[in-house]
Motif scaffolding. Structure first.
Motif, PDB file in Angstrom:
ATOM      1  N   ARG A  58       0.836  -1.210   0.000  1.00 61.29           N
ATOM      2  CA  ARG A  58       0.000   0.000   0.000  1.00 61.29           C
ATOM      3  C   ARG A  58       0.869   1.257   0.000  1.00 61.29           C
ATOM      4  N   PRO A  59       1.434   1.605  -1.151  1.00 56.20           N
ATOM      5  CA  PRO A  59       2.314   2.775  -1.207  1.00 56.20           C
ATOM      6  C   PRO A  59       1.590   4.088  -0.898  1.00 56.20           C
ATOM      7  N   GLU A  60       0.263   4.080  -0.990  1.00 54.57           N
ATOM      8  CA  GLU A  60      -0.511   5.284  -0.673  1.00 54.57           C
ATOM      9  C   GLU A  60      -0.672   5.472   0.829  1.00 54.57           C
ATOM     10  N   GLY A  61      -0.231   4.497   1.610  1.00 52.87           N
ATOM     11  CA  GLY A  61      -0.366   4.561   3.059  1.00 52.87           C
ATOM     12  C   GLY A  61      -1.480   3.661   3.539  1.00 52.87           C
ATOM     13  N   ALA A  62      -1.492   3.388   4.818  1.00 51.89           N
ATOM     14  CA  ALA A  62      -2.511   2.532   5.426  1.00 51.89           C
ATOM     15  C   ALA A  62      -2.485   2.738   6.928  1.00 51.89           C
ATOM     16  N   VAL A  63      -3.535   2.265   7.566  1.00 54.71           N
ATOM     17  CA  VAL A  63      -3.599   2.211   9.019  1.00 54.71           C
ATOM     18  C   VAL A  63      -3.693   0.734   9.385  1.00 54.71           C
ATOM     19  N   LEU A  64      -2.761   0.275  10.201  1.00 58.04           N
ATOM     20  CA  LEU A  64      -2.696  -1.122  10.627  1.00 58.04           C
ATOM     21  C   LEU A  64      -2.970  -1.207  12.121  1.00 58.04           C
ATOM     22  N   THR A  65      -3.829  -2.146  12.512  1.00 55.29           N
ATOM     23  CA  THR A  65      -3.990  -2.454  13.932  1.00 55.29           C
ATOM     24  C   THR A  65      -3.169  -3.702  14.233  1.00 55.29           C
ATOM     25  N   CYS A  66      -2.291  -3.573  15.214  1.00 58.83           N
ATOM     26  CA  CYS A  66      -1.383  -4.679  15.553  1.00 58.83           C
ATOM     27  C   CYS A  66      -0.856  -4.429  16.957  1.00 58.83           C
ATOM     28  N   SER A  67      -0.815  -5.446  17.788  1.00 56.61           N
ATOM     29  CA  SER A  67      -0.322  -5.265  19.153  1.00 56.61           C
ATOM     30  C   SER A  67       1.112  -4.738  19.171  1.00 56.61           C
ATOM     31  N   ALA A  68       1.975  -5.222  18.270  1.00 57.73           N
ATOM     32  CA  ALA A  68       3.361  -4.743  18.151  1.00 57.73           C
ATOM     33  C   ALA A  68       4.020  -4.601  19.519  1.00 57.73           C
ATOM     34  N   LEU A  69       3.905  -5.634  20.333  1.00 58.53           N
ATOM     35  CA  LEU A  69       4.305  -5.550  21.731  1.00 58.53           C
ATOM     36  C   LEU A  69       5.799  -5.379  21.962  1.00 58.53           C
ATOM     37  N   LYS A  70       6.627  -5.942  21.100  1.00 56.32           N
ATOM     38  CA  LYS A  70       8.080  -5.873  21.300  1.00 56.32           C
ATOM     39  C   LYS A  70       8.718  -4.953  20.274  1.00 56.32           C
ATOM     40  N   ARG A  71       9.830  -4.363  20.682  1.00 53.71           N
ATOM     41  CA  ARG A  71      10.557  -3.490  19.750  1.00 53.71           C
ATOM     42  C   ARG A  71      10.943  -4.263  18.491  1.00 53.71           C
ATOM     43  N   ASP A  72      11.351  -5.516  18.628  1.00 57.76           N
ATOM     44  CA  ASP A  72      11.717  -6.332  17.471  1.00 57.76           C
ATOM     45  C   ASP A  72      10.545  -6.442  16.492  1.00 57.76           C
ATOM     46  N   TYR A  73       9.347  -6.596  16.993  1.00 60.44           N
ATOM     47  CA  TYR A  73       8.167  -6.681  16.124  1.00 60.44           C
ATOM     48  C   TYR A  73       7.982  -5.367  15.374  1.00 60.44           C
ATOM     49  N   ARG A  74       8.149  -4.249  16.090  1.00 62.21           N
ATOM     50  CA  ARG A  74       8.002  -2.939  15.459  1.00 62.21           C
ATOM     51  C   ARG A  74       9.085  -2.721  14.413  1.00 62.21           C
ATOM     52  N   GLU A  75      10.301  -3.184  14.697  1.00 61.82           N
ATOM     53  CA  GLU A  75      11.396  -3.034  13.736  1.00 61.82           C
ATOM     54  C   GLU A  75      11.120  -3.832  12.454  1.00 61.82           C
ATOM     55  N   ARG A  76      10.519  -5.000  12.590  1.00 65.06           N
ATOM     56  CA  ARG A  76      10.156  -5.790  11.403  1.00 65.06           C
ATOM     57  C   ARG A  76       9.153  -5.032  10.542  1.00 65.06           C
ATOM     58  N   LEU A  77       8.187  -4.402  11.194  1.00 67.03           N
ATOM     59  CA  LEU A  77       7.196  -3.628  10.441  1.00 67.03           C
ATOM     60  C   LEU A  77       7.832  -2.380   9.830  1.00 67.03           C
ATOM     61  N   ARG A  78       8.718  -1.723  10.556  1.00 69.81           N
ATOM     62  CA  ARG A  78       9.419  -0.546  10.021  1.00 69.81           C
ATOM     63  C   ARG A  78      10.252  -0.911   8.798  1.00 69.81           C
ATOM     64  N   ALA A  79      10.866  -2.088   8.816  1.00 72.27           N
ATOM     65  CA  ALA A  79      11.678  -2.524   7.676  1.00 72.27           C
ATOM     66  C   ALA A  79      10.823  -2.694   6.425  1.00 72.27           C
ATOM     67  N   ALA A  80       9.577  -3.089   6.601  1.00 72.02           N
ATOM     68  CA  ALA A  80       8.671  -3.293   5.465  1.00 72.02           C
ATOM     69  C   ALA A  80       8.086  -1.983   4.949  1.00 72.02           C
ATOM     70  N   ALA A  81       8.014  -0.986   5.817  1.00 72.90           N
ATOM     71  CA  ALA A  81       7.390   0.297   5.458  1.00 72.90           C
ATOM     72  C   ALA A  81       8.195   1.426   6.099  1.00 72.90           C
TER      73      ALA A  81
END
Length: 172
Positions: free
Chosen positions: A77-100
């Motif tokens: 979704r290059p136009e942007g998106a809103v994702l709901t996700c617990s993202a409890l650990k920094r590692d999880y957030r870093e994985r998502l940041r790497a994708a977007a």
């Protein structure tokens, strides 16, 4: 409410423990910004859903495929998106940041007692039982202080939360 354009670098994850209001705020933000909503719970494997319904906490290994899928959904979704996700650990957030790259996070902060009360109130209507709330708090690595994170009080009224996020999106 007028639509607010949010460029890709402002794709946003609404995060926090179960019961904090991710789905409600995510839907309201997606509508306000005219962006697609990616409901993270919809992407859990059948095995993960079965575990949660049985009161078994998910492990990092259980979440790995789910996080990869959510990252791919954001990247699509290059136009942007809103994702709901617990993202409890920094590692999880870093994985998502790497994708977007440029991904932002809205952290819905809530006390354990309030989270347990909210999750118990929706018993039977959601896959996540109140018995797992304590595990979520034990797993949570606060994102406060990480770049691109806005922490908000999950007990604030929804219109107030939307206004806070919109102001943050529009800021410098």
């Amino acid at each position: 409410m007028p639509k607010l354009y949010v460029p890709k670098q402002y794709s946003t994850v609404v995060m926090g423990v179960s019961g904090c209001g991710k789905s409600s705020l995510g839907a309201a933000l997606a509508l306000a910004a005219g962006l697609p909503l990616i409901e993270g719970d919809d992407f859990h494997s059948a095995e993960n859903v079965s575990k949660m319904r049985a009161g078994i906490a998910l492990t990092d290994a259980d979440r790995a495929g789910w996080l990869a899928t959510l990252g791919a959904e954001l990247a699509r979704r290059p136009e942007g998106a809103v994702l709901t996700c617990s993202a409890l650990k920094r590692d999880y957030r870093e994985r998502l940041r790497a994708a977007a790259p440029g991904l932002r996070f809205v952290f819905l902060a809530l006390t354990p007692a309030e989270a347990e009360r909210r999750v118990a109130a929706r018993a039977g209507a959601h896959m996540f039982p109140a018995s797992l709330v304590a595990n979520q708090f034990a797993t949570l690595e606060s994102p406060v202080g990480e770049p691109g994170v806005l922490a908000v009080d999950a007990t604030a009224p929804l219109p107030e939360l939307v206004a806070q996020v919109r102001a943050w999106w529009a800021g410098p």
